[in-house]
Design an enzyme around this catalytic site. Structure first.
Site, PDB file in Angstrom:
ATOM      1  N   HIS A   1      -6.892  -5.905  -1.531  1.00 15.20           N
ATOM      2  CA  HIS A   1      -5.875  -5.064  -0.905  1.00 15.20           C
ATOM      3  C   HIS A   1      -5.502  -5.649   0.456  1.00 15.20           C
ATOM      4  CE1 HIS A   1      -3.804  -1.143  -0.688  1.00 15.20           C
ATOM      5  NE2 HIS A   1      -4.029  -1.204   0.614  1.00 15.20           N
TER       6      HIS A   1
ATOM      7  N   SER B   1       0.848  -1.185   0.000  1.00 15.85           N
ATOM      8  CA  SER B   1       0.000   0.000   0.000  1.00 15.85           C
ATOM      9  C   SER B   1       0.892   1.247   0.000  1.00 15.85           C
ATOM     10  CB  SER B   1      -0.952  -0.030   1.186  1.00 15.85           C
ATOM     11  OG  SER B   1      -1.984   0.899   1.009  1.00 15.85           O
TER      12      SER B   1
ATOM     13  N   ASP C   1      -8.666  -5.259  -5.828  1.00 19.28           N
ATOM     14  CA  ASP C   1      -8.322  -4.186  -4.900  1.00 19.28           C
ATOM     15  C   ASP C   1      -9.232  -2.984  -5.113  1.00 19.28           C
ATOM     16  OD1 ASP C   1      -7.100  -2.293  -3.276  1.00 19.28           O
ATOM     17  OD2 ASP C   1      -5.077  -2.892  -3.835  1.00 19.28           O
TER      18      ASP C   1
END
Length: 664
Positions: A629, A509, A597
């Site tokens: 994600h 991320s 995601d």
């Protein structure tokens, strides 16, 4: 028990009660800190390098158990374990007896659960292939083979359990964006008829709700514009403003009402640098300080269902620490066996406050206990990592100064037999509104087992160190935030820890973005980089965030990063985006992304890969079509492939060990 861990409760996908972990060290009711590590110049570790532990033992171990919780009536235990090649919910009577295994009728794993008020059913969350559009499911421990009931069969919505009212076992209060994808309402759902009744409609600017212990809406945090937030309380059929916050006080978290109903327990940094535990008078808004840590934010608080007051407050200055409000609980926990620098996680309390499930943890594993007042603790299980703990690394707090004098904290993990200077992985946490903590981390320990020192830096902007430290990150993406990471590498090299020619950067991320920044903005520092679900273009990231991030994430992005709708900001954001520096990369890059995601779209990695390949750079791209994600994959097969890719890539780049290939 009601738990809140500060800012983490303010994330767009809130799972309070499902993913709660509470860290403490002191059991005497007073704070216990330990000093950070000062690494000597001779930074090798004793012992021999460990044999590589197979990947499946970290990420697909059928013997794994975790998340033990006692039922509200104190008569049953529930936990997560493996069944049919996935994780699901197990339960049994407290003493002993028949084990019940919930069949979720899904190939994907379950990572947490919550007991229903009747202590005979459980709630759990599950999404579809990692898209984070969670549904709330209800399953019976008496008929675990039956297909669980989807209480929120609302296509495209995200839902989770807000409260399980003890006085109304036939209902549960759920928060969901069913009606409007940009905001969350409160719904009371009948567990038999499955009917959902709207009990609090979001006018479009409520960021969070609080119900009383019976499930009635009593307070809310409201978005008052670009720079303000309001705490409002229910009053005479309407809502009355009680307190005003500025944007940076985004970490305010409503915990619960006091036992007399006249006050509110609140975690807040309003008017102060560090987040603290407060009692707020519902009539006047006056605050009474209940607890604050002298160095860092309060991470989280446990409220007791029976006393409706704080049981414990937690902070993590370096090693974890705690303040216990209940002397009897402190005395009971003091009987737990634990090694030096171990911590505890308080997982659950029964409604009577007599039984508690606790985890004693180190950086190498966890032991699970049932503690009952007046009795010796009972060991329930040990994490499977404890069976190969000698092959894992030692994690110690560190502290150093950045080039501009800012004091930075972090953690260093070194494997047994580490010969300094040796290969090192800089592991960058996501967020950026998050931080690294001390404890067992499967990814960190996998890297250590492969022979790497692992450096984790809580760079400026990380949570936990107060408002001033957070605000040092304003405008510093690919700037001073990245300098902090580079300074961490320099610190490790200067102390003889790291071989400067064998340092990799790895993150997910925001950490994935940092890895791409490292490989393009500072291309000679790192031998290679791994970006997992990382953003490559800050403008396209912002333009594609989930709709329900508009109240929480978007205002913070505008403050800390910039507004892409303004030409001058857009140019600055593009200048800080690795996509436009792809031609500067010099070393190999591994990019991993989940196609489902919803936070950082797959396109962020696709466009970076395209740019790197056009420039003739060395890049490997791995896509998981049925993941989103996250790194705790719902499918074990994907987890094994992910970390196999990582160990092979780092092995070729840094020369570390590579374990045996995972079995099919």
């Amino acid at each position: 028990m009601r738990y809140t861990r500060g800012v983490h409760r303010r994330l767009p996908i809130r799972q309070a009660g499902f993913l709660a972990t509470l860290a403490l060290v002191a059991c005497s009711g007073v704070l216990s800190d330990a000093p950070p590590l000062t690494v000597p110049l001779a930074a090798s570790m004793p012992g021999e390098p460990p044999e590589p532990v197979p990947l499946w033992r970290f990420f697909a171990n059928r013997e794994s158990t975790w998340g033990y919780k006692v039922s509200p009536d104190g008569q049953r235990l529930g936990w997560i374990a493996s069944h049919a090649r996935r994780a699901t919910v197990f339960s049994r009577p407290v003493g002993d007896g028949q084990v019940s295994i919930i069949d979720t009728h899904s190939p994907r794993s379950v990572f947490g659960f919550e007991w229903a008020a009747d202590s005979r059913r459980i709630f759990y969350l599950q999404d579809r292939d990692g898209d984070e559009r969670y549904h709330v499911y209800l399953a019976s421990i008496d008929a675990p083979w039956e297909r669980p009931i989807d209480l929120t069969p609302w296509e495209g919505a995200t839902s989770w359990v807000h409260r399980v009212p003890r006085n109304d076992p036939g209902h549960v209060v759920i928060m969901s964006n069913r009606r409007d994808r940009t905001v969350f309402d409160l719904w009371r759902v009948n567990l038999v008829a499955r009917e959902a009744t709207l009990i609090a409609e979001n006018p479009g600017d409520v960021m969070d709700w609080l119900t009383d212990w019976d499930g009635a809406p009593r307070a809310r945090l409201r978005h008052g514009g670009p720079r303000e937030r309001y705490l409002e309380v229910a009053d005479a059929g309407g809502w009355r403003r009680l307190q005003t916050f500025d944007l940076e006080e985004f970490d305010a978290s409503m915990l619960g009402l006091t036992a007399d109903g006249r006050g509110l327990w609140l975690l807040s940094s309003r008017g102060r640098d560090r987040r603290s535990l407060l009692r707020v008078d519902l009539a006047t808004g006056a605050e009474t300080l209940a607890y604050q840590h002298p160095r860092v934010d309060v991470d989280g608080v446990v409220l007791g269902e029976r006393v409706r007051a704080p049981v414990a407050a937690f902070a993590t200055p370096d090693y974890p620490a705690a303040h216990l409000f209940d002397p009897q609980l402190a005395a009971a926990l003091a009987t737990l066996p634990r090694p030096p620098h171990s911590g505890l996680r308080l997982r659950s309390l029964d409604d009577g406050g007599e039984r508690v499930t606790v985890e004693v943890f180190t950086e190498r594993g966890v032991e699970y206990f049932l503690v009952e007042r007046g009795r010796d603790p009972v060991s329930l299980a040990r994490s499977v990592s404890m069976t190969f703990a000698d092959a894992l690394g030692t994690t110690e707090p560190i502290v150093f100064d950045a080039r501009d004098g800012v004091r930075l904290h972090g953690y260093l993990t070194r494997p047994p037999g580490f010969r300094a200077p040796g290969p090192m992985v800089l592991h960058v946490h996501g967020g950026h509104w998050a931080r690294d903590y001390w404890g067992y981390d499967r990814v960190v320990q996998l890297l250590a087992n492969r022979g790497y020192a692992v450096l984790q830096v809580n760079y400026r902007g990380s949570t936990g160190y107060g408002r001033r430290f957070r605000e040092l990150a304003v405008g510093e993406y690919a700037g001073k935030m990245h300098d902090d990471l580079i300074d961490g590498v320099r610190w490790a090299v200067a102390r003889g820890l790291a071989d400067p020619a064998r340092v990799a950067i790895y993150g997910g991320s925001y950490g994935g973005y940092s890895a791409l920044v490292g490989m393009t903005f500072t291309p000679t520092v790192f031998a290679c980089g791994v970006s997992v679900v990382g953003m490559s273009n800050l403008t396209t990231l912002f333009e594609n965030v989930p709709p329900h991030w508009k109240l929480g994430y978007v205002p913070l992005f505008l403050k800390y990063v910039g507004d892409p709708s303004r030409p001058e900001d857009r140019a600055r954001l593009e200048a800080k985006s690795p996509l436009f520096r792809a031609q500067d990369a010099q070393r190999p890059i591994l990019i991993i992304h989940g196609a489902r995601d919803e936070r950082v779209k797959l396109r962020e990695s696709e466009q970076m890969v395209e740019a790197l390949r056009r420039a003739g750079k060395d890049v490997r791209f791995v896509v998981f079509p049925d993941e989103g994600h996250r790194r705790d994959y719902g499918n074990w097969r994907n987890a094994l492939r992910h970390y196999r890719e990582v160990e092979l890539f780092l092995g070729e780049c840094l020369g570390g060990e590579v374990g045996p290939p995972p079995a099919n």
